[in-house]
Design a protein around this motif. Structure first.
Motif, short mmCIF file in Angstrom:
data_model
loop_
_atom_site.label_atom_id
_atom_site.label_comp_id
_atom_site.label_asym_id
_atom_site.label_seq_id
_atom_site.Cartn_x
_atom_site.Cartn_y
_atom_site.Cartn_z
N ILE A 195 0.73 -1.02 0.03
CA ILE A 195 0.55 -0.17 0.08
C ILE A 195 0.64 0.82 -0.13
O ILE A 195 1.53 1.31 0.41
CB ILE A 195 -0.77 -0.13 1.30
N VAL A 196 0.48 1.99 -0.90
CA VAL A 196 1.48 3.20 -0.50
C VAL A 196 1.39 4.49 0.09
O VAL A 196 -0.69 4.88 -0.48
CB VAL A 196 1.75 3.82 -2.06
N LEU A 197 1.94 4.72 0.64
CA LEU A 197 1.02 5.99 0.94
C LEU A 197 1.93 7.57 0.27
O LEU A 197 3.35 7.97 -0.28
CB LEU A 197 2.24 7.01 2.89
N THR A 198 0.61 8.42 -0.24
CA THR A 198 1.55 9.64 -0.83
C THR A 198 0.35 11.16 -0.10
O THR A 198 -0.92 10.89 -0.55
CB THR A 198 1.00 9.55 -2.40
N ASN A 199 0.74 11.66 -1.30
CA ASN A 199 -0.63 13.05 -1.03
C ASN A 199 0.39 13.78 -2.34
O ASN A 199 -0.45 14.89 -2.76
CB ASN A 199 0.92 14.11 0.18
N GLY A 200 0.09 12.94 -3.07
CA GLY A 200 -0.19 14.08 -4.37
C GLY A 200 -1.06 13.26 -5.17
O GLY A 200 -2.16 12.72 -4.99
N ASP A 201 -1.44 13.65 -7.07
CA ASP A 201 -2.79 13.21 -7.79
C ASP A 201 -2.72 12.41 -8.01
O ASP A 201 -1.76 11.30 -8.48
CB ASP A 201 -1.41 13.86 -9.56
N LEU A 202 -3.69 11.73 -7.43
CA LEU A 202 -4.38 10.35 -7.24
C LEU A 202 -4.79 9.33 -8.18
O LEU A 202 -3.75 8.64 -8.35
CB LEU A 202 -6.02 10.89 -6.00
N GLY A 203 -5.02 10.46 -8.91
CA GLY A 203 -5.20 9.33 -10.14
C GLY A 203 -3.81 9.53 -10.76
O GLY A 203 -3.50 7.40 -11.26
N ARG A 204 -2.86 9.88 -11.09
CA ARG A 204 -1.63 9.83 -11.02
C ARG A 204 -0.72 8.77 -10.61
O ARG A 204 -0.05 7.49 -11.03
CB ARG A 204 -0.69 11.46 -10.83
N VAL A 205 -1.47 8.67 -8.97
CA VAL A 205 -0.18 7.12 -8.42
C VAL A 205 -1.39 6.81 -8.88
O VAL A 205 -0.32 5.16 -8.91
CB VAL A 205 -0.20 7.98 -6.85
N HIS A 206 -2.18 6.31 -9.29
CA HIS A 206 -2.77 5.10 -9.16
C HIS A 206 -2.27 4.48 -9.84
O HIS A 206 -2.00 2.96 -10.40
CB HIS A 206 -4.42 5.16 -9.89
N GLU A 207 -1.86 4.96 -11.83
CA GLU A 207 -1.46 4.86 -12.56
C GLU A 207 0.04 4.16 -12.37
O GLU A 207 0.42 3.21 -13.14
CB GLU A 207 -1.50 5.92 -13.80
N PHE A 208 0.71 5.22 -11.81
CA PHE A 208 2.12 4.53 -11.49
C PHE A 208 2.20 3.72 -10.75
O PHE A 208 3.08 2.43 -10.60
CB PHE A 208 2.90 5.56 -11.81
N ALA A 209 1.21 3.45 -9.40
CA ALA A 209 1.95 2.65 -8.19
C ALA A 209 0.73 1.18 -8.69
O ALA A 209 1.23 0.31 -8.15
CB ALA A 209 1.74 2.86 -7.18
N VAL A 210 0.08 1.44 -8.64
CA VAL A 210 -1.11 0.44 -8.59
C VAL A 210 -0.99 -0.15 -10.80
O VAL A 210 -1.15 -1.42 -10.65
CB VAL A 210 -2.74 0.73 -8.25
N GLU A 211 -1.83 0.67 -11.64
CA GLU A 211 -1.66 -0.15 -12.98
C GLU A 211 -0.44 -1.10 -13.00
O GLU A 211 -0.49 -1.42 -14.02
CB GLU A 211 -2.15 1.20 -13.62
N GLN A 212 1.03 -0.12 -13.15
CA GLN A 212 1.97 -0.40 -13.62
C GLN A 212 2.75 -1.29 -13.12
O GLN A 212 3.44 -1.56 -13.23
CB GLN A 212 3.14 0.98 -13.61
N ARG A 213 2.61 -0.72 -11.20
CA ARG A 213 3.66 -1.47 -10.35
C ARG A 213 2.64 -2.02 -9.99
O ARG A 213 3.28 -2.87 -8.37
CB ARG A 213 4.20 -0.13 -10.10
N GLY A 214 1.40 -2.61 -9.39
CA GLY A 214 0.97 -3.60 -8.89
C GLY A 214 0.66 -3.24 -7.28
O GLY A 214 0.32 -4.21 -6.33
N ALA A 215 0.13 -2.37 -6.50
CA ALA A 215 0.33 -1.64 -5.98
C ALA A 215 -1.28 -1.98 -5.54
O ALA A 215 -1.65 -2.11 -6.11
CB ALA A 215 0.58 -0.32 -5.15
N ILE A 216 -1.87 -2.52 -4.19
CA ILE A 216 -3.16 -3.24 -3.89
C ILE A 216 -3.70 -1.59 -3.02
O ILE A 216 -4.91 -1.60 -3.51
CB ILE A 216 -3.08 -4.47 -3.13
N GLY A 217 -3.26 -1.09 -3.06
CA GLY A 217 -4.07 0.44 -2.51
C GLY A 217 -3.20 1.67 -1.75
O GLY A 217 -1.72 1.34 -2.36
N ILE A 218 -4.09 2.83 -1.95
CA ILE A 218 -3.67 4.05 -1.47
C ILE A 218 -3.87 4.74 -0.64
O ILE A 218 -5.16 4.55 0.24
CB ILE A 218 -3.75 4.82 -3.15
N ILE A 219 -2.32 4.80 0.39
CA ILE A 219 -3.14 6.05 1.52
C ILE A 219 -2.87 7.40 1.30
O ILE A 219 -1.66 7.43 0.95
CB ILE A 219 -2.36 5.25 2.41
N PHE A 220 -3.92 8.17 1.52
CA PHE A 220 -3.83 10.03 0.94
C PHE A 220 -3.60 10.78 2.30
O PHE A 220 -4.42 10.46 3.08
CB PHE A 220 -4.39 9.84 0.09
#
Ligand SMILES: [Zn+2]
Length: 678
Positions: free
Chosen positions: A143-168
């Protein structure tokens, strides 16, 4: 015209009643297309029916497939529970987020986790908006912890690199209105805006303070930080609703008031306030008409409480045959604020100049009257006890759909901005002021009823009001150019500079004249073809033309006078030099619009290649101030003007343009299939 109506309404309109409506609405978790949203709409409809008004729930599919013009309908989403718990290091075990404590602690539209929840390591990203942020990081299954643009993080972390969740844990700063630290304990409204085939995931929201603590913990401890997450939610084919409250008139024509009723719990000012003010305007009008204190209006007044943008697209797309009969609209967005706390003025935002309309003059005249609420000691002046402004069009809410020339319904907006607490868990009922709600409900009822009941005599007053305000603005625009000329310093380039200002004057005056004449002519439909009215309208237009001519002469004399006194006369003629490369490119682009209404890019962005999506992202990053320019350009794009001409009109309207942005933006819209480029 409107003052008698306003005086009558002042006896009926209640800020407290509006506040009660706001209070009821803000209890609901109103995510667009969800049971909570539906409940809020149902509440509004039931309440209005109890007040004797005609009201209905207008329901349409929330299936993630149907479109209203370019706007994709949401899937319905329901959440029944969610928890995020820190489980390692063992000595720090605690809950980080719980749905039962705050609905905003979940990223809205999260997909469910497995029934027993998931345990995963937390990987700290700074923003995670760039490829380089992931160098040396393994986020797969984490699960990635981010304060960046959610759509962008979803694309990089979840779509491309297989993260399962996001904490914002992101927040805003908007100095001077909102400075660092003010929102340290607030949860920011965060949502996934699914548009189709994205990889499902879930996410939670932390306050900046908790986020900092968690980041520090992850940094300090040698051992990994682990969380357990559980989300009970589902996305499914359901429905989405508009509340439509109707005060029947006698003709096919109508005036529409719109307010979005969506947003998470509590979201009081945004926009339970606009919905509550609209309901109170409807209630008061209904009662006064029922009691015979106001006559039944000629035209119908319709109040629509909708999911922001999508509901308006749907209402208009499904009633396309009724659009020609819509004589005006009004948008209410964040109108009940306690200004001493939230920080921003009450603003009347005008229509874009591509849709010239009488509505601005009428709304401003009403606003001036409502503002005259307190008097000086001697009683020689009256003035407001609150912050206020009238501004040019900026967009960002439902009025931007109505006022698009492809729809063509003049729609000002009443808004309060900036609001420190916008889109956070701090947007609560205690920041709503009944007195402010009353002012706005009064303005809304007066505006809508005045237009709905206007005939030839009212049109005479209104056309004169529009023309006289138009004159004044024309004079001010010319004077602003003279002020620029007066600021040109002596020097080598001074002559050239003054010559350029003179050229600008020659463009501004005819543009302004066109706009003012357009606004005067827009009154005509209220007069119903009255012959006397038409003769008077012609005279008003001729008088405006005379003013424009005289003003141009005044400006020329002043600028040439300045040039002479500085020894710069005669001014060099401004020769049109060779076009710059970007200008040549823009001259070759003619955009034809393929959809009614402004483009809703959300689903269409997915059609772009990865490379083009990157271009779009950079465009937003590099030209943060140009979004409104893009909208204005879209309005001016009529399928005949080149993008260079469009950019020229944008500059005349907004005082600036950004050709590089517009060329790239329109090329991308072309690729998305939202406009056709020739
Ligand atoms: Zn909002």
């Amino acid at each position: 015209m409107f003052k008698r109506i306003l005086r009558e309404l002042e006896k009926e309109v209640s800020g407290e009643i509006a506040f009660n409506y706001v209070s009821e609405i803000s209890r609901h978790h109103r995510i667009q297309a969800s049971p909570g949203f539906r409940a809020a709409v149902q509440y509004a409809v039931d309440e209005m029916r109890e007040r004797g008004l005609e009201a209905e729930v207008d329901s349409y599919p929330a299936d993630g497939e149907t479109y209203s013009w370019s706007s994709l309908h949401f899937m319905e989403w329901e959440c029944t529970g969610a928890e995020l718990k820190l489980v390692e290091p063992a000595e720090e075990v605690r809950f980080l987020a719980r749905w039962s404590e705050a609905k905003l602690s979940l990223i809205q539209r999260s997909h469910p986790t497995p029934e027993d929840g998931v345990e995963a390591e937390v990987v700290v990203l700074e923003k995670g908006e760039e490829e380089k942020d992931y160098r040396g990081l393994d986020v797969e299954g984490k699960i990635v912890l981010t304060n960046g643009d959610l759509g962008r993080v979803h694309e990089f972390a979840v779509e491309q690199r297989g993260a399962i969740g996001i904490i914002f844990d992101g927040t805003w700063v908007r100095p001077p209105a909102l400075v660092e630290g003010e929102l340290d304990d607030a949860l920011r409204y965060t949502s996934f805006w699914w548009a189709g085939d994205e990889k499902p995931c879930f996410g939670f929201v932390l306050t900046p303070r908790t986020g900092r603590w968690l980041r520090k913990l992850a940094k300090d401890k040698k051992k990994p930080v682990k969380v357990w997450a559980k989300v009970d939610a589902r996305l499914y084919e359901g429905s989405i609703e508009n509340a439509v409250i109707t005060i029947q008139g006698e003709t096919e024509e109508e005036v529409v008031v719109v307010a979005h009723i969506c947003h998470p719990q509590p979201s009081a000012n945004d926009n339970a306030s606009g919905s509550g003010a609209a309901m109170e305007a409807a209630r008061a009008l209904g009662r006064l008409i029922g009691e015979g204190k106001l006559a039944k209006p000629k035209r119908t007044i319709r109040f629509t409480l909708v999911p922001e943008m999508t509901g308006t697209y749907n209402f208009l797309a499904r009633n396309e045959d009724r659009i020609p009969g819509m004589v005006a609209a009004l948008n209410l967005d964040m109108v009940g604020e306690k200004q001493s706390v939230t920080g921003g003025p009450l603003i009347v935002e005008r229509t874009p100049e591509a849709t010239p309309s009488y509505v601005n003059a009428l709304m401003e005249a009403i606003y001036e009257e409502v503002r005259a609420e307190a008097g000086n000691l001697g009683g020689s002046a009256r003035y407001p006890l609150f912050m206020h402004a009238v501004t040019p069009f900026s967009g960002g809410s439902d009025h931007y759909v109505y006022s698009d020339p492809t729809v063509g319904v003049g729609c000002p907006m009443i808004i309060q901005w900036p609001d420190k607490f916008w889109h956070t868990s701090y947007d609560t009922l205690d920041k709503v002021d009944p007195a402010m709600l009353r002012r706005v409900a009064l303005m809304t009822a007066t505006y809508s009823y005045s237009i709905a009941s206007a005939g030839a005599t009212e049109a005479v007053w209104l056309a004169n009001e529009v023309a006289s305000r138009g004159r004044r603005e024309l004079v001010e625009k010319v004077q602003a150019v003279i002020s620029d000329a007066a600021d040109v310093l002596e020097g080598d380039e001074a002559g050239k500079e003054l010559a350029k200002i003179l050229t600008r004057l020659k463009r501004i005056v005819p543009y302004q004249l066109d706009h003012k004449v357009g606004a005067v002519k827009s009154v005509g439909r209220l007069a119903g073809g009255d012959g006397g009215y038409e003769a008077m309208e012609k005279e008003l237009v001729v008088a405006l033309e005379r003013v424009a001519k005289a003003e141009r002469r005044r400006g020329e004399r002043a600028i040439n006078g300045i040039a002479e006194m500085r020894g710069l006369a005669p001014l060099p003629s401004v020769r049109r030099g060779r076009l710059r490369k970007i200008e040549v490119e823009a001259q070759g682009i003619v955009a034809r619009r393929l959809f009614k209404g402004p483009v809703s890019t959300r689903p269409w962005v997915r059609k772009l290649s990865g490379e083009d999506r990157e271009v779009l992202w950079r465009l937003g990053k590099d030209h943060p101030e140009s979004r409104t320019l893009g909208t204005l350009a879209m309005y001016w794009a009529d399928g005949e003007r080149s993008l260079l001409e469009v950019s020229g009109l944008v500059e005349l309207e907004a005082g600036r343009t950004d050709l590089e942005f517009l060329v790239k933006y329109f090329r991308l819209l072309g690729k998305m299939g939202l406009v056709k480029l020739a």
